[in-house]
Design an enzyme around this catalytic site. Structure first.
Site, mmCIF file in Angstrom:
data_model
loop_
_atom_site.group_PDB
_atom_site.id
_atom_site.type_symbol
_atom_site.label_atom_id
_atom_site.label_comp_id
_atom_site.label_asym_id
_atom_site.label_seq_id
_atom_site.Cartn_x
_atom_site.Cartn_y
_atom_site.Cartn_z
ATOM 1 N N HIS A 364 0.835 -1.202 0.000
ATOM 2 C CA HIS A 364 0.000 0.000 0.000
ATOM 3 C C HIS A 364 0.870 1.252 0.000
ATOM 4 O O HIS A 364 0.540 2.251 -0.639
ATOM 5 C CB HIS A 364 -0.922 0.012 1.214
ATOM 6 C CG HIS A 364 -1.743 -1.227 1.312
ATOM 7 N ND1 HIS A 364 -2.326 -1.662 2.464
ATOM 8 C CD2 HIS A 364 -2.054 -2.132 0.377
ATOM 9 C CE1 HIS A 364 -2.962 -2.775 2.225
ATOM 10 N NE2 HIS A 364 -2.803 -3.083 0.968
ATOM 11 N N ARG A 507 -13.500 2.865 -10.885
ATOM 12 C CA ARG A 507 -13.511 1.410 -10.777
ATOM 13 C C ARG A 507 -14.017 1.041 -9.392
ATOM 14 O O ARG A 507 -13.496 1.560 -8.394
ATOM 15 C CB ARG A 507 -12.107 0.848 -10.985
ATOM 16 C CG ARG A 507 -12.101 -0.664 -10.779
ATOM 17 C CD ARG A 507 -10.778 -1.277 -11.051
ATOM 18 N NE ARG A 507 -9.842 -1.056 -9.967
ATOM 19 C CZ ARG A 507 -8.581 -1.461 -10.003
ATOM 20 N NH1 ARG A 507 -8.125 -2.064 -11.081
ATOM 21 N NH2 ARG A 507 -7.777 -1.255 -8.994
ATOM 22 N N ASN A 629 -2.045 -5.473 -16.194
ATOM 23 C CA ASN A 629 -1.234 -6.026 -15.097
ATOM 24 C C ASN A 629 -1.737 -7.413 -14.715
ATOM 25 O O ASN A 629 -0.964 -8.358 -14.596
ATOM 26 C CB ASN A 629 -1.295 -5.124 -13.858
ATOM 27 C CG ASN A 629 -0.937 -3.692 -14.160
ATOM 28 O OD1 ASN A 629 -0.270 -3.425 -15.147
ATOM 29 N ND2 ASN A 629 -1.382 -2.765 -13.330
ATOM 30 N N ASP A 630 -3.059 -7.489 -14.537
ATOM 31 C CA ASP A 630 -3.616 -8.792 -14.190
ATOM 32 C C ASP A 630 -3.671 -9.702 -15.412
ATOM 33 O O ASP A 630 -3.309 -10.876 -15.336
ATOM 34 C CB ASP A 630 -5.022 -8.625 -13.586
ATOM 35 C CG ASP A 630 -4.954 -8.385 -12.081
ATOM 36 O OD1 ASP A 630 -4.220 -9.142 -11.414
ATOM 37 O OD2 ASP A 630 -5.588 -7.452 -11.583
ATOM 38 N N ARG A 640 2.478 -11.371 -10.682
ATOM 39 C CA ARG A 640 3.004 -10.009 -10.842
ATOM 40 C C ARG A 640 3.737 -9.523 -9.608
ATOM 41 O O ARG A 640 4.440 -8.530 -9.638
ATOM 42 C CB ARG A 640 1.872 -9.039 -11.214
ATOM 43 C CG ARG A 640 0.828 -8.883 -10.137
ATOM 44 C CD ARG A 640 -0.435 -8.199 -10.645
ATOM 45 N NE ARG A 640 -0.511 -6.817 -10.231
ATOM 46 C CZ ARG A 640 -1.582 -6.051 -10.376
ATOM 47 N NH1 ARG A 640 -2.681 -6.530 -10.941
ATOM 48 N NH2 ARG A 640 -1.585 -4.813 -9.975
ATOM 49 N N CYS A 677 -5.479 0.048 -19.476
ATOM 50 C CA CYS A 677 -5.096 0.869 -18.325
ATOM 51 C C CYS A 677 -4.046 0.212 -17.415
ATOM 52 O O CYS A 677 -3.826 0.666 -16.303
ATOM 53 C CB CYS A 677 -6.325 1.263 -17.510
ATOM 54 S SG CYS A 677 -7.172 -0.134 -16.775
HETATM 55 C C1 PEP Z 1 -4.545 -4.091 -13.976
HETATM 56 O O1 PEP Z 1 -4.690 -5.209 -13.489
HETATM 57 O O2 PEP Z 1 -3.928 -3.868 -15.031
HETATM 58 C C2 PEP Z 1 -5.104 -2.911 -13.307
HETATM 59 C C3 PEP Z 1 -5.064 -1.726 -13.872
HETATM 60 O O3 PEP Z 1 -5.604 -3.099 -12.063
HETATM 61 P P1 PEP Z 1 -4.694 -3.184 -10.748
HETATM 62 O O4 PEP Z 1 -3.283 -2.919 -11.155
HETATM 63 O O5 PEP Z 1 -5.232 -2.184 -9.809
HETATM 64 O O6 PEP Z 1 -4.932 -4.606 -10.338
HETATM 65 MG MG MG Z 2 -6.182 -5.510 -11.937
#
Ligand code: PEP
Ligand code: MG
Length: 747
Positions: A364, A507, A629-630, A640, A677
């Site tokens: 965090h 979101r 990212n996910d 990740r 994103c």
């Molecule tokens: C992602 O997973 O790319 C994303 C933008 O969400 P977060 O990084 O908050 O999981």
């Molecule tokens: Mg995500």
């Protein structure tokens, strides 16, 4: 322990204290101390070696060796018996020094005639300061009691060295906390900055290592430990519903606070003549030395816990809180073992940089540092012991490197780097109001990611068209209890005010996996990233989602509203979540609250399954945003958060790009607005490739908008697309080399 050695030890410490209290120069004091120790231990020789730099020890005072050798004799760590003590941070005790392993004859000292040798490290809280040695002609093995007494003396010496009692003409005597040092950690947030150290938790200073009356000290220790125990029990009571990790730590605290062995050792130290706080520090030092040798992660954590507990005890004993009266520098770089997101937010933007000994990229604190765009280095081992308030420091968040008390060459090179970055920022500012239009006339829309009110000022300055991703979980993560609907509604309203009519994609709460709420019972899941998270939690326990949807509608207060659900893996999840929005709208309508002028409800595409969802889904959803990212971690099955695997697969891998291309085509077929994103959108080369594959909306950190726009304006996207296709045809694993080559050739 023999009563007479205890008494002897106490007497010696008392004399040492008197010698230290005398108004004399550093060298004189050290000389006096060596002669006191030699006579008390009944040895011909007592010598003190201090570190001159990281690698070299210098003889700084001696009783019994050739006085000419003082400040002349030097040895490297690991060299000779003295060097051996320093390297291993442990005692060497032998009655036959010339034949002992590692012995090295130093002719200038005249030590060849001494047969026995006992050396102990002079260390303070894991910081090696030097070596204390006694030697005698007679063949003699020092008893455990005597070695222990010497260690206690070394501890007092370390304490006094730290306080600057021996500052004098010898470089080694003044070297402590003055040399430049470099720390290699991990990058948590990019950027470079220069400033002065501000310790989040200043070290406790023990000014009275020696005490006269052991009874008084024992009582002080017992009272303080009692207070500590009560405090830990209280923390356990209030944290009872908290997360498992916190409970683990507190349980470890309780175990240590009640440990008989820990108490007994401290009581022994006191009976040797140490004050209660010095006894705590002596144990803390020993624990730190052990920590260096332990590789098991769990044990290291527990030793860390003991270290924290010792700090608490020291604060109780000395009455020193975090308040030391020191004034925060105007360009503070925060140094801490670790820090919570709430505490970090309290410091806010005034910090120029952050350096942590622990932490993780997804913690965090790292999320907050990123939101505030403050350079962050994590895993800077030992920085809290080395840095002092006010030290000059330079933080390279790009490389994960920290320069403490840098020397001139480093300062010059570093300032050049900062100047170049500033120049680049100026260049980016000059194209801020221009479109991200490629040379062949293709327009790409750039938006920013945000998560805090503090991010919003970047909206006009970065040139972003809107907020493509507002991560709402930060408001939930940074406090100790669930935020209230009215608070959230106010915040969302303020975010929209600050956006001045630009689109903000909110979101809904994305918790679970790496984002754990401190006040919700944690799930003991074997694979949290694949577990009960995000919209799965929201649909199973809809109370929080309903509250948040209501807060969003109230915050919008009649203005256009955009809501996005995270981690949708199949069509039905979207329809179920959408139904909740419809219900919330209906409730607001009945209550007579204004409804948003327009409402868009979209989904994040973060699981490969959604790429293959029925056409109906693509037609129904108002928009899609790829959470790279996910998506990437599931596409390649590479966590990740795991340093070992997270960089293993390239975003520009042809399989991944082909998959993205498929999603783009489905969205074109169905007329579904699509954006990207994840972090990759903010990396210029990746962004150009994404745009070449047909993604026309990219959302990224505000600081990335300039560099991404700058590159996009310089390339011909159809050409990049051709290069990508060619590399794929050729069977390349990643298109990166081909694209880089194309860009290098001046395209
Ligand atoms: C992602 O997973 O790319 C994303 C933008 O969400 P977060 O990084 O908050 O999981
Ligand atoms: Mg995500």
């Amino acid at each position: 322990m023999a009563q007479d050695t205890q008494t002897e030890s106490r007497k010696l410490l008392g004399r040492l204290r008197d010698a230290l209290a005398e108004d004399s120069a550093g060298q004189e004091r050290l000389d006096k101390i060596t002669s006191l120790i030699a006579s008390s231990m009944g040895t011909e020789v007592c010598s003190i070696y201090l570190f001159r730099d990281d690698e070299t020890l210098e003889l700084c005072a001696t009783e019994g060796l050739n006085p000419e050798a003082v400040h002349q004799t030097r040895m490297r760590v690991g060299e000779g018996l003295v060097g051996r003590v320093a390297r291993a941070s442990s005692v060497v005790n032998t009655d036959d020094a010339p034949n002992a392993k590692g012995f090295r004859y130093m002719p200038e000292t005249g030590e060849e005639i001494f047969s026995s040798f006992c050396g102990v490290p002079v260390q303070r809280l894991g910081d090696n300061l030097g070596v204390l040695v006694v030697q005698s002609k007679e063949k003699r093995t020092f008893s455990l009691d005597e070695v222990y007494a010497l260690e206690v003396v070394a501890m007092v010496l370390a304490e006094m060295t730290e306080l600057g009692a021996f500052i004098g003409e010898g470089a080694a005597m003044s070297a402590l906390h003055q040399q430049s040092e470099m720390f290699r950690g991990t990058s948590g947030q990019e950027g470079a900055s220069e400033g002065h150290v501000w310790l989040h938790e200043p070290r406790v200073v023990v000014t009275n290592p020696v005490a006269d009356d052991p009874e008084v000290e024992l009582k002080r220790l017992n009272d303080a430990v009692e207070e500590l125990r009560v405090g830990v029990d209280k923390m356990l009571d209030t944290a009872a519903r908290g997360d498992k990790e916190q409970l683990d730590v507190l349980e470890a605290y309780r175990m240590f606070a009640n440990s008989k062995g820990w108490m007994r050792r401290m009581e022994q130290d006191i009976s040797r003549g140490l004050s209660a706080e010095a006894a705590v520090e002596m144990e803390q030092s020993a624990a730190r030395s052990r920590m260096e040798q332990v590789t098991d992660a769990y044990l290291r954590e527990r030793l860390h816990d003991l270290d924290d507990l010792s700090n608490r005890l020291l604060r109780i004993l000395t009455g020193q809180g975090s308040e030391t009266g020191a004034e925060m520098p105007s360009d503070p770089i925060l140094i801490a073992r670790n820090i919570g997101p709430g505490e970090l937010l309290e410091y806010g933007r005034k910090l120029k940089g952050i350096v942590l000994e622990e932490g993780s990229v997804g913690s965090h604190a790292a999320i907050v540092a990123r939101a505030l765009a403050i350079p962050l280095v994590i895993h800077a081992d030992k920085i809290t012991t080395e840095a002092l308030n006010g030290d000059h420091i330079m933080v390279d968040g790009d490389q994960g490197i920290v320069h403490l008390r840098p020397d001139d060459t480093v300062v010059t090179a570093f300032r050049d780097k900062i100047a170049m970055a500033t120049q680049a920022q100026e260049r980016y500012a000059s194209i801020r109001d221009k479109d991200a239009e490629s040379r062949d006339g293709q327009l790409v829309h750039l938006h920013m990611n945000a998560g805090l009110m503090a991010d919003l000022p970047s909206l006009p300055t970065s040139g972003a068209e809107g907020v493509g991703l507002f991560r709402t979980e930060l408001q939930f993560l940074i406090r100790n209890q669930m935020p209230k609907r009215t608070e959230l509604a106010q915040l969302y309203g303020r975010v929209m005010d600050a956006a001045e009519g630009k689109r903000v994609v909110f979101r809904t709460l994305d918790i679970g996996s790496d984002k754990v709420l401190p006040y919700m019972a944690p799930q003991d899941e074997p694979n949290p990233a694949l577990g009960w998270r995000a919209v799965r939690v929201a649909l199973d326990k809809p109370g929080v989602m309903r509250m948040q949807l209501q807060a969003l509608l109230r915050g919008a207060n009649g203005r256009p509203l955009t809501i996005m659900f995270p981690f949708i893996a199949q069509y039905e999840e979207y329809t179920a979540a959408r139904a909740e929005v419809d219900k919330a709208m209906e409730r607001e309508r009945i209550l007579g609250h204004p409804l948003p002028e327009t409402l868009e409800v979209g989904a994040m595409l973060e699981t490969p399954s959604l790429g293959f969802a029925p056409k109906k889904f693509y037609e129904e959803v108002d928009f899609l945003s790829i959470g790279g990212n996910d998506l990437k971690q599931f596409f390649f099955a590479a966590d990740r958060e795991n340093e070992r695997v997270r960089r293993r697969y390239d975003t520009l891998n042809v399989s991944f790009l082909t998959f993205l291309e498929g999603i783009v085509n489905r969205c074109i077929d169905t007329g579904t607005p699509l954006s990207f994103c994840g972090e990759d959108a903010g990396r210029p080369i990746e962004a150009v490739c994404l745009a070449a594959m047909g993604l026309r909306h990219l959302s990224m950190r505000p600081a990335s908008i300039g560099p991404v726009k700058s590159l996009l304006r310089r390339v011909d996207l159809s050409e990049v697309r051709r290069v990508i296709h060619q590399a794929r045809e050729q069977g390349d694993q990643s298109v990166r080399p081909a694209v880089m080559e194309y860009l290098r050739n001046g395209n």
